[in-house]
Design an enzyme around this catalytic site. Structure first.
Site, PDB file in Angstrom:
ATOM      1  N   ARG A  51      43.894 -24.760 -23.539  1.00 24.75           N
ATOM      2  CA  ARG A  51      43.873 -25.901 -24.156  1.00 24.75           C
ATOM      3  C   ARG A  51      42.175 -26.499 -23.482  1.00 24.75           C
ATOM      4  O   ARG A  51      41.725 -27.042 -24.004  1.00 24.75           O
ATOM      5  CB  ARG A  51      44.778 -27.046 -23.752  1.00 24.75           C
ATOM      6  CG  ARG A  51      45.476 -27.199 -24.891  1.00 24.75           C
ATOM      7  CD  ARG A  51      46.392 -28.191 -25.123  1.00 24.75           C
ATOM      8  NE  ARG A  51      47.121 -28.299 -23.869  1.00 24.75           N
ATOM      9  CZ  ARG A  51      48.125 -28.876 -23.444  1.00 24.75           C
ATOM     10  NH1 ARG A  51      48.950 -29.526 -24.460  1.00 24.75           N
ATOM     11  NH2 ARG A  51      48.669 -28.976 -22.564  1.00 24.75           N
ATOM     12  N   LYS A 149      59.425 -13.039 -18.088  1.00 30.71           N
ATOM     13  CA  LYS A 149      60.455 -13.614 -17.736  1.00 30.71           C
ATOM     14  C   LYS A 149      60.165 -15.098 -17.095  1.00 30.71           C
ATOM     15  O   LYS A 149      59.054 -15.236 -16.898  1.00 30.71           O
ATOM     16  CB  LYS A 149      61.273 -12.851 -16.809  1.00 30.71           C
ATOM     17  CG  LYS A 149      60.486 -12.864 -15.197  1.00 30.71           C
ATOM     18  CD  LYS A 149      61.770 -12.228 -14.288  1.00 30.71           C
ATOM     19  CE  LYS A 149      62.434 -13.548 -13.518  1.00 30.71           C
ATOM     20  NZ  LYS A 149      61.672 -13.783 -12.246  1.00 30.71           N
ATOM     21  N   ASP A 178      59.545  -7.217 -17.225  1.00 37.91           N
ATOM     22  CA  ASP A 178      60.341  -7.281 -15.990  1.00 37.91           C
ATOM     23  C   ASP A 178      59.483  -6.427 -14.841  1.00 37.91           C
ATOM     24  O   ASP A 178      59.534  -5.285 -15.170  1.00 37.91           O
ATOM     25  CB  ASP A 178      61.632  -6.829 -16.217  1.00 37.91           C
ATOM     26  CG  ASP A 178      62.398  -7.138 -14.719  1.00 37.91           C
ATOM     27  OD1 ASP A 178      61.741  -6.723 -13.609  1.00 37.91           O
ATOM     28  OD2 ASP A 178      63.573  -7.396 -14.927  1.00 37.91           O
ATOM     29  N   HIS A 179      58.670  -7.082 -14.205  1.00 38.30           N
ATOM     30  CA  HIS A 179      57.675  -6.619 -13.374  1.00 38.30           C
ATOM     31  C   HIS A 179      58.105  -5.605 -12.431  1.00 38.30           C
ATOM     32  O   HIS A 179      57.370  -4.540 -11.931  1.00 38.30           O
ATOM     33  CB  HIS A 179      56.685  -7.355 -12.779  1.00 38.30           C
ATOM     34  CG  HIS A 179      57.110  -8.019 -11.363  1.00 38.30           C
ATOM     35  ND1 HIS A 179      58.085  -8.956 -11.128  1.00 38.30           N
ATOM     36  CD2 HIS A 179      56.895  -7.556 -10.322  1.00 38.30           C
ATOM     37  CE1 HIS A 179      58.319  -9.259 -10.043  1.00 38.30           C
ATOM     38  NE2 HIS A 179      57.738  -8.398  -9.374  1.00 38.30           N
ATOM     39  N   LYS A 183      56.839  -1.064 -11.012  1.00 37.78           N
ATOM     40  CA  LYS A 183      56.674  -0.775  -9.539  1.00 37.78           C
ATOM     41  C   LYS A 183      56.886   0.800  -9.582  1.00 37.78           C
ATOM     42  O   LYS A 183      57.872   1.356 -10.156  1.00 37.78           O
ATOM     43  CB  LYS A 183      57.576  -1.507  -8.621  1.00 37.78           C
ATOM     44  CG  LYS A 183      57.344  -3.127  -8.473  1.00 37.78           C
ATOM     45  CD  LYS A 183      58.470  -3.331  -7.517  1.00 37.78           C
ATOM     46  CE  LYS A 183      58.369  -5.022  -7.520  1.00 37.78           C
ATOM     47  NZ  LYS A 183      57.509  -5.416  -6.372  1.00 37.78           N
ATOM     48  N   GLU A 217      63.854 -11.188   0.557  1.00 33.85           N
ATOM     49  CA  GLU A 217      62.598 -11.573   0.554  1.00 33.85           C
ATOM     50  C   GLU A 217      62.505 -12.355   1.977  1.00 33.85           C
ATOM     51  O   GLU A 217      63.408 -13.312   2.374  1.00 33.85           O
ATOM     52  CB  GLU A 217      62.239 -12.441  -0.499  1.00 33.85           C
ATOM     53  CG  GLU A 217      62.513 -11.852  -1.768  1.00 33.85           C
ATOM     54  CD  GLU A 217      61.592 -12.641  -3.117  1.00 33.85           C
ATOM     55  OE1 GLU A 217      60.512 -12.647  -3.058  1.00 33.85           O
ATOM     56  OE2 GLU A 217      62.604 -13.222  -3.694  1.00 33.85           O
ATOM     57  N   ASP A 236      66.952 -16.063 -11.491  1.00 36.50           N
ATOM     58  CA  ASP A 236      65.682 -15.622 -11.152  1.00 36.50           C
ATOM     59  C   ASP A 236      65.550 -13.853 -10.800  1.00 36.50           C
ATOM     60  O   ASP A 236      64.458 -13.193 -11.087  1.00 36.50           O
ATOM     61  CB  ASP A 236      65.037 -16.475 -10.064  1.00 36.50           C
ATOM     62  CG  ASP A 236      63.743 -16.188  -9.618  1.00 36.50           C
ATOM     63  OD1 ASP A 236      62.912 -16.308 -10.540  1.00 36.50           O
ATOM     64  OD2 ASP A 236      63.400 -16.007  -8.601  1.00 36.50           O
ATOM     65  N   HIS A 241      65.560  -8.435 -12.599  1.00 35.79           N
ATOM     66  CA  HIS A 241      65.131  -7.356 -11.470  1.00 35.79           C
ATOM     67  C   HIS A 241      66.340  -6.366 -11.034  1.00 35.79           C
ATOM     68  O   HIS A 241      66.272  -5.214 -11.071  1.00 35.79           O
ATOM     69  CB  HIS A 241      64.534  -7.932 -10.332  1.00 35.79           C
ATOM     70  CG  HIS A 241      63.370  -8.933 -10.643  1.00 35.79           C
ATOM     71  ND1 HIS A 241      62.534  -8.557 -11.956  1.00 35.79           N
ATOM     72  CD2 HIS A 241      62.833  -9.883 -10.480  1.00 35.79           C
ATOM     73  CE1 HIS A 241      61.495  -9.651 -12.023  1.00 35.79           C
ATOM     74  NE2 HIS A 241      61.619 -10.397 -10.930  1.00 35.79           N
ATOM     75  N   LYS A 332      66.236 -15.354  -0.433  1.00 35.20           N
ATOM     76  CA  LYS A 332      64.884 -16.030   0.085  1.00 35.20           C
ATOM     77  C   LYS A 332      65.194 -16.223   1.591  1.00 35.20           C
ATOM     78  O   LYS A 332      66.287 -16.297   1.771  1.00 35.20           O
ATOM     79  CB  LYS A 332      64.356 -17.064  -0.878  1.00 35.20           C
ATOM     80  CG  LYS A 332      63.939 -16.639  -2.208  1.00 35.20           C
ATOM     81  CD  LYS A 332      62.944 -17.454  -2.760  1.00 35.20           C
ATOM     82  CE  LYS A 332      62.751 -16.920  -4.318  1.00 35.20           C
ATOM     83  NZ  LYS A 332      61.716 -15.962  -4.340  1.00 35.20           N
TER      84      LYS A 332
HETATM   85  C1  BG6 Z   1      59.796 -12.734  -9.380  1.00 34.61           C
HETATM   86  C2  BG6 Z   1      60.700 -14.053  -8.982  1.00 34.61           C
HETATM   87  O1  BG6 Z   1      60.103 -12.314 -10.642  1.00 34.61           O
HETATM   88  O2  BG6 Z   1      59.897 -11.797  -8.734  1.00 34.61           O
HETATM   89  C3  BG6 Z   1      60.200 -14.569  -7.562  1.00 34.61           C
HETATM   90  O3  BG6 Z   1      60.269 -15.229  -9.722  1.00 34.61           O
HETATM   91  C4  BG6 Z   1      60.298 -13.263  -6.494  1.00 34.61           C
HETATM   92  O4  BG6 Z   1      61.039 -15.418  -7.008  1.00 34.61           O
HETATM   93  C5  BG6 Z   1      59.367 -12.376  -7.287  1.00 34.61           C
HETATM   94  O5  BG6 Z   1      59.830 -13.746  -5.309  1.00 34.61           O
HETATM   95  C6  BG6 Z   1      59.556 -10.906  -6.209  1.00 34.61           C
HETATM   96  O6  BG6 Z   1      58.764 -10.003  -6.700  1.00 34.61           O
HETATM   97  P1  BG6 Z   1      58.003  -9.029  -5.701  1.00 34.61           P
HETATM   98  O7  BG6 Z   1      57.215  -8.194  -6.492  1.00 34.61           O
HETATM   99  O8  BG6 Z   1      57.319  -9.876  -4.531  1.00 34.61           O
HETATM  100  O9  BG6 Z   1      59.342  -8.292  -4.993  1.00 34.61           O
END
Ligand code: BG6
Length: 485
Positions: A51, A149, A178-179, A183, A217, A236, A241, A332
């Site tokens: 925007r 996501k 889904d990243h 990996k 984490e 989350d 994941h 976390k």
């Molecule tokens: C994200 C979550 O999808 O993945 C985060 O929303 C999380 O909360 C993160 O910290 C973790 O990803 P990575 O690649 O750091 O393991």
């Protein structure tokens, strides 16, 4: 070993939400790195759309800042950066209104490029964007859309999103990210399982006592408290994941490494999951320390019941896995950032060394991050006189040592995934039915918590999570693997 970079066909990638956080932290730096690797054609274009009233030069400045901030030392890359920015453009556009659409259409007309639209915006805008792309003639049959996501917050909302996208796009055009699937080590899971004959005969409930999947984490929610407090660890991390890791660990060998063969097998795993018993799931929330704020302070919500940790015992009701539990946990502010899959094998059926030799088990650990590698715990004789004493030692392979310099050049998950979008390869993206099945499994767990109105158990920062999570596995006569850096 030299890695081969195969250039992708010329493309026009439009990033809706082009000035947002994801574009800044991930998408633009990832594109730049692929450009440097020689994978982007000279006439490929990246068009930011948002925007904000900005011209192309302004957006190039934005992209430059983002890449400089998130791509480490780029002094060696200055020349590349200048050339990359020439391929970057911008259009001021209202995702839910009329402004900017004719301009975007004009920019895209004429070029015979693969078109991709990255919806780097909240899910509420998926519908309006899809409709406008269609109305302005941009939803061509070969184009692709990329969505992030969270894909919904429960089954009902995920179904709605799928329906909204399906109005104008075929499933083969929709890339749900889904990243974790991007990996390198997660993809390696499939290579380890399906390119080696060694593991497959043992990969079942006859030989495997249990599996543990941990994504720990050390950081807290940080500045994402607003989003996170409405989600929690279950939505989350677990629903997406960890579920993906579970699928890749448990699925049957697909006939081929192609999108539908792989995703069909993953879906079968999700659908075979038994409902989780309320006593088999534990949630936690981190407490404050002298120096660090606790979860409640971080999200600025004193009464929040959202979990920053979840552990559960999953059971897969099929021939391969009946009787082998999968213990899953994520959280976390734990002791370390450490993600791994541990395959804990059963005891030898009979010990010829007698009870004094103690209990020894083979454990295959696939370390996902950091220090990516595989470790196989084997039992050997402790050296020296004095009888047969047994000791467990690791056969340890760290990928970076085994592969040398090549492994230092591993692309970030977003680099791999964005290039797959352009290539038209959906293998590492979630299909609509997979996402829905995952919600169908997690929804009752979350609804159970909401109905019970219970508080998550507090745990200390730097610990392994709440005590009940330890009890969850101890009561089965097992123990979690240590979370260590
Ligand atoms: C994200 C979550 O999808 O993945 C985060 O929303 C999380 O909360 C993160 O910290 C973790 O990803 P990575 O690649 O750091 O393991």
């Amino acid at each position: 070993m030299v890695s081969r970079v195969i250039p992708v066909q010329p493309f026009d990638l439009v990033i809706f939400g082009g000035t947002g956080d994801l574009a800044r932290r991930k998408i633009l730096p990832a594109l730049f790195r692929r450009f440097c690797a020689g994978q982007m054609a000279e006439d490929a274009r990246v068009i930011g759309a948002a925007r904000g009233d900005m011209n192309a030069a302004g957006y190039r400045g934005f992209a430059r800042d983002a890449i400089t901030e998130f791509d480490g030392d780029i002094t060696m890359m200055e020349a590349h950066l200048a050339r990359f920015l020439e391929q970057v453009d911008y259009v001021t556009l209202d995702a839910a209104g009329d402004v900017g659409w004719p301009e975007l259409a004009a920019k895209l007309t004429g070029a015979d490029h693969t078109r991709a639209f990255y919806f780097s915006v909240g899910p509420a805008l998926f519908g309006p964007l899809a409709t406008r792309l269609y109305d302005h003639g941009l939803a061509s049959p070969g184009c692709r859309i990329v969505v992030e996501k969270p894909f919904g917050r429960d089954l009902a909302s995920a179904r709605k999103l799928n329906a909204v996208l399906a109005e104008h796009f075929d499933e083969t055009q929709i890339y749900r990210i889904d990243h974790y699937l991007g990996k390198e080590t997660v993809q390696n899971l499939m290579a380890i399982r399906f390119a080696n004959t060694l593991f497959e005969p043992l990969w079942n409930s006859q030989y495997v006592d249990h599996m543990q999947i941990t994504v720990a984490e050390s950081g807290g929610v940080g500045t994402r408290g607003g989003y996170y407090d409405k989600s929690g660890a279950m939505r989350d991390m677990m629903q997406n994941h960890i579920m993906q890791l579970l699928c890749l660990t448990a699925m049957e060998p697909p006939a081929k490494y192609d999108p539908d063969s792989v995703r069909d097998e993953k879906l079968k795993v999700i659908r075979a999951l038994d409902p989780v018993e309320p006593g088999d799931v534990v949630r936690g929330q981190y407490e404050s320390t002298d120096t660090l704020p606790g979860y409640r302070n971080e999200v600025e919500n004193r009464d929040t019941t959202t979990e920053s940790f979840v552990a559960l015992k999953a059971r897969i009701g099929n021939w391969r896995w009946a009787g082998t539990p999968f213990y899953l946990r994520t959280g976390k502010r734990l002791r370390a950032r450490a993600s791994e899959i541990a395959v804990v094998f059963k005891d030898a059926p009979h010990s010829i060394f007698g009870a004094d030799a103690g209990r020894h088990r083979n454990i295959l650990t696939i370390r996902l991050q950091p220090n990516e590698g595989i470790e196989m715990g084997v039992t050997i004789k402790e050296p020296g006189p004095g009888g047969m004493r047994l000791v467990d030692v690791p056969l340890d392979m760290t990928f970076s040592e085994a592969l040398g310099p090549q492994s230092e050049d591993i692309p970030d998950a977003y680099e791999r995934l964005i290039m797959d979008v352009i290539r038209g390869d959906q293998t590492l993206f979630m299909r609509g039915d997979e996402v829905e099945a995952a919600w169908a499994w997690t929804d009752p767990i979350i609804e159970g918590w909401e109905a019970a109105g219970t508080q998550p158990e507090l745990y200390s920062t730097g610990s392994s999570g709440p005590d009940d999570a330890l009890a969850l596995i101890h009561r089965d006569g097992r123990r979690w693997r240590e979370i260590k850096p």
